[in-house]
Design a protein around this motif. Structure first.
Motif, mmCIF file in Angstrom:
data_model
loop_
_atom_site.group_PDB
_atom_site.id
_atom_site.type_symbol
_atom_site.label_atom_id
_atom_site.label_comp_id
_atom_site.label_asym_id
_atom_site.label_seq_id
_atom_site.Cartn_x
_atom_site.Cartn_y
_atom_site.Cartn_z
ATOM 1 N N UNK A 223 0.826 -1.210 0.000
ATOM 2 C CA UNK A 223 0.000 0.000 0.000
ATOM 3 C C UNK A 223 0.861 1.261 0.000
ATOM 4 N N UNK A 224 1.877 1.288 0.851
ATOM 5 C CA UNK A 224 2.729 2.477 0.944
ATOM 6 C C UNK A 224 3.489 2.723 -0.349
ATOM 7 N N UNK A 225 4.049 1.673 -0.915
ATOM 8 C CA UNK A 225 4.841 1.809 -2.139
ATOM 9 C C UNK A 225 3.970 2.200 -3.335
ATOM 10 N N UNK A 226 2.726 1.767 -3.316
ATOM 11 C CA UNK A 226 1.812 2.112 -4.406
ATOM 12 C C UNK A 226 1.250 3.510 -4.227
ATOM 13 N N UNK A 227 0.791 3.809 -3.025
ATOM 14 C CA UNK A 227 0.188 5.117 -2.765
ATOM 15 C C UNK A 227 1.210 6.246 -2.874
ATOM 16 N N UNK A 252 6.196 10.196 -3.191
ATOM 17 C CA UNK A 252 6.420 10.416 -1.757
ATOM 18 C C UNK A 252 7.617 9.582 -1.303
ATOM 19 N N UNK A 253 8.756 10.240 -1.168
ATOM 20 C CA UNK A 253 9.998 9.527 -0.847
ATOM 21 C C UNK A 253 9.941 8.858 0.525
ATOM 22 N N UNK A 254 9.284 9.490 1.487
ATOM 23 C CA UNK A 254 9.214 8.907 2.830
ATOM 24 C C UNK A 254 8.369 7.631 2.825
ATOM 25 N N UNK A 255 7.275 7.635 2.058
ATOM 26 C CA UNK A 255 6.447 6.432 1.967
ATOM 27 C C UNK A 255 7.200 5.315 1.254
ATOM 28 N N UNK A 262 9.905 -1.989 5.380
ATOM 29 C CA UNK A 262 8.976 -2.991 5.898
ATOM 30 C C UNK A 262 9.071 -4.289 5.109
ATOM 31 N N UNK A 263 9.099 -4.195 3.782
ATOM 32 C CA UNK A 263 9.129 -5.428 2.988
ATOM 33 C C UNK A 263 10.485 -6.117 3.101
ATOM 34 N N UNK A 264 11.545 -5.351 3.266
ATOM 35 C CA UNK A 264 12.864 -5.959 3.440
ATOM 36 C C UNK A 264 12.903 -6.800 4.707
ATOM 37 N N UNK A 265 12.380 -6.244 5.811
ATOM 38 C CA UNK A 265 12.336 -6.994 7.077
ATOM 39 C C UNK A 265 11.465 -8.234 6.943
ATOM 40 N N UNK A 266 10.332 -8.093 6.289
ATOM 41 C CA UNK A 266 9.412 -9.230 6.162
ATOM 42 C C UNK A 266 10.037 -10.360 5.356
ATOM 43 N N UNK A 267 10.678 -10.026 4.241
ATOM 44 C CA UNK A 267 11.287 -11.054 3.405
ATOM 45 C C UNK A 267 12.442 -11.752 4.115
ATOM 46 N N UNK A 278 4.161 -9.060 -4.140
ATOM 47 C CA UNK A 278 3.642 -7.853 -4.800
ATOM 48 C C UNK A 278 4.347 -6.608 -4.290
ATOM 49 N N UNK A 279 4.624 -6.573 -2.995
ATOM 50 C CA UNK A 279 5.349 -5.425 -2.427
ATOM 51 C C UNK A 279 6.767 -5.366 -2.962
ATOM 52 N N UNK A 280 7.392 -6.525 -3.125
ATOM 53 C CA UNK A 280 8.757 -6.560 -3.664
ATOM 54 C C UNK A 280 8.770 -6.024 -5.096
ATOM 55 N N UNK A 281 7.756 -6.375 -5.876
ATOM 56 C CA UNK A 281 7.655 -5.865 -7.249
ATOM 57 C C UNK A 281 7.486 -4.345 -7.226
ATOM 58 N N UNK A 282 6.616 -3.859 -6.348
ATOM 59 C CA UNK A 282 6.409 -2.415 -6.231
ATOM 60 C C UNK A 282 7.697 -1.710 -5.813
ATOM 61 N N UNK A 283 8.475 -2.363 -4.951
ATOM 62 C CA UNK A 283 9.733 -1.777 -4.500
ATOM 63 C C UNK A 283 10.734 -1.653 -5.652
#
Length: 397
Positions: A223-227, A252-255, A262-267, A278-283
């Motif tokens: 959500x953050x990476x997309x928004x 939005x650089x901060x988002x 967040x996704x780095x920690x999760x992975x 999906x978050x990794x792709x957005x990243x």
């Protein structure tokens, strides 16, 4: 105006906590939700004149509890509960209350539209009118949907508790709310910011409650990476700006930074799931300083993993886009032909839009124009329609 907005934000923040406490104390979600709504209305009317109480949450819980007792139809039961209410301490707010409330709103006895609507009302704190505007539905329809959902919960015998069950339904509902806000399925606006903001807020709360759930983390990161790109998706005239042409300095650089963290920690620490992929792709997209710097080979590999883990028509289509970026437009068109029989893809405007883009890249301007016009006819989003029609006209000229 600022004071009114601040009071609304305060009440919206307290609403799910108050409802959770009252439901846990008295039971009967439907009556408790009505009681809490009346307490919020009373606060909105009184507090601007009397001032915000020293313990506003307890004030709301007390008023809602009293109103809950008043709503009981049986006079004997009403007196008995009033007596109990006078002697019982104010129900406390527990750390897992909002999670239990979210799970209740996403109960499997409810349809997905009912889950979405009830979540926005009970957990998001949006009024019926606000939900109606956000979902582009008549207010009466939303009111009926909420009423039926509460009745269905009562009939199902669902209990207010935090079960040790899969959170897939909750994540799915939050994802649906975000998607509808980020790209509205119909209407004049491309975005409905109130929905994306609410989805992010609720998912952030869920992540705080369940920091070790990798898929909740993945959903929040996605959500953050997309928004983060939202502002750049429209031009000064409100028209849609395609992804490759967006001014990335407006992202939005901060988002982006928060989402990547967040996704780095999760992975690194949790089992891989679809939302994490999906978050990794957005990243990968967000890390590219320019569209031409995008690591499409990495994205293609990630879509391959996602397709193996959670196949869907949209994953298939996005994987084809990535393949076309790696192997060329002709390869992408061949892949589209291979899935032409899929009924979901055949009816979706994005399939025609992707085909149009690939045909344009091969130099087939007439074919591209026809597919852009087809895509425009298939979408109910007016901004998308205008963009696709303008693209068709530009290619044809």
């Amino acid at each position: 105006m600022g004071a009114v907005t601040g009071l609304q934000d305060l009440l919206r923040a307290y609403a799910p906590q108050v409802l959770a406490a009252v439901v846990r104390r008295y039971g009967d979600f439907e009556a408790c939700e009505d009681a809490v709504q009346e307490a919020l209305i009373a606060a909105a009317a009184q507090w601007p004149e009397t001032g915000v109480p020293e313990q506003p949450r307890n004030w709301l819980i007390t008023v809602a509890g009293r109103r809950r007792v008043e709503l009981l139809r049986n006079e004997t039961a009403r007196r008995r509960r009033e007596e109990a209410a006078r002697h019982d301490p104010t129900p406390e707010v527990r750390g897992d209350d909002e999670l239990a409330l979210l799970l209740l709103c996403c109960h499997p006895a409810l349809s997905v539209p009912a889950q979405v609507t009830l979540t926005l009302r009970a957990v998001g704190g949006l009024t019926t009118a606000e939900i109606a505007r956000a979902l582009l539905l008549p207010e009466a329809t939303v009111g009926q949907r909420i009423s039926r959902a509460k009745q269905r919960i009562r009939e199902s015998g669902a209990r207010f508790e935090t079960p040790a069950t899969d959170l897939a339904a909750v994540r799915h509902v939050l994802y649906l709310i975000f998607n509808e806000g980020y790209t509205a399925s119909s209407g004049e606006a491309l975005n409905r910011v109130e929905l994306t903001r609410e989805a992010i807020r609720l998912t952030r709360q869920l992540h705080r409650r369940l920091p070790d759930d990798g898929e909740v983390a993945g959903l929040l990161a996605l959500m953050l990476l997309t928004d983060a790109r939202r502002v750049a998706r429209t031009g000064p005239d409100g028209g849609l700006v395609p992804f490759a042409e967006q001014d990335r300095a407006r992202w939005d650089a901060s988002a982006v930074a928060e989402g990547i963290a967040i996704i780095t920690r999760a992975l690194e620490h949790t089992p891989i799931g679809p939302f994490q992929l999906q978050a990794a792709i957005a990243a990968v997209h967000d890390e590219a300083a320019r569209a031409e710097d995008t690591d499409w080979r990495q994205i293609l590999a990630l879509y391959g993993m996602l397709h193996a883990l959670a196949p869907s028509p949209m994953v298939t289509l996005n994987r084809i886009v990535a393949r076309a970026m790696v192997d060329g437009a002709e390869a992408g068109l061949d892949a589209l032909d291979e899935v032409a029989a899929d009924p979901v893809l055949a009816r979706h405007h994005r399939t025609a839009a992707v085909r149009a883009h690939l045909l344009e890249r091969t130099g087939d301007r007439a074919g591209a124009s026809a597919q852009y016009r087809l895509a425009a006819r298939l979408t109910l989003s007016l901004p998308e329609q205008r963009y696709l029609e303008s693209r068709a006209a530009r290619v044809a000229s």
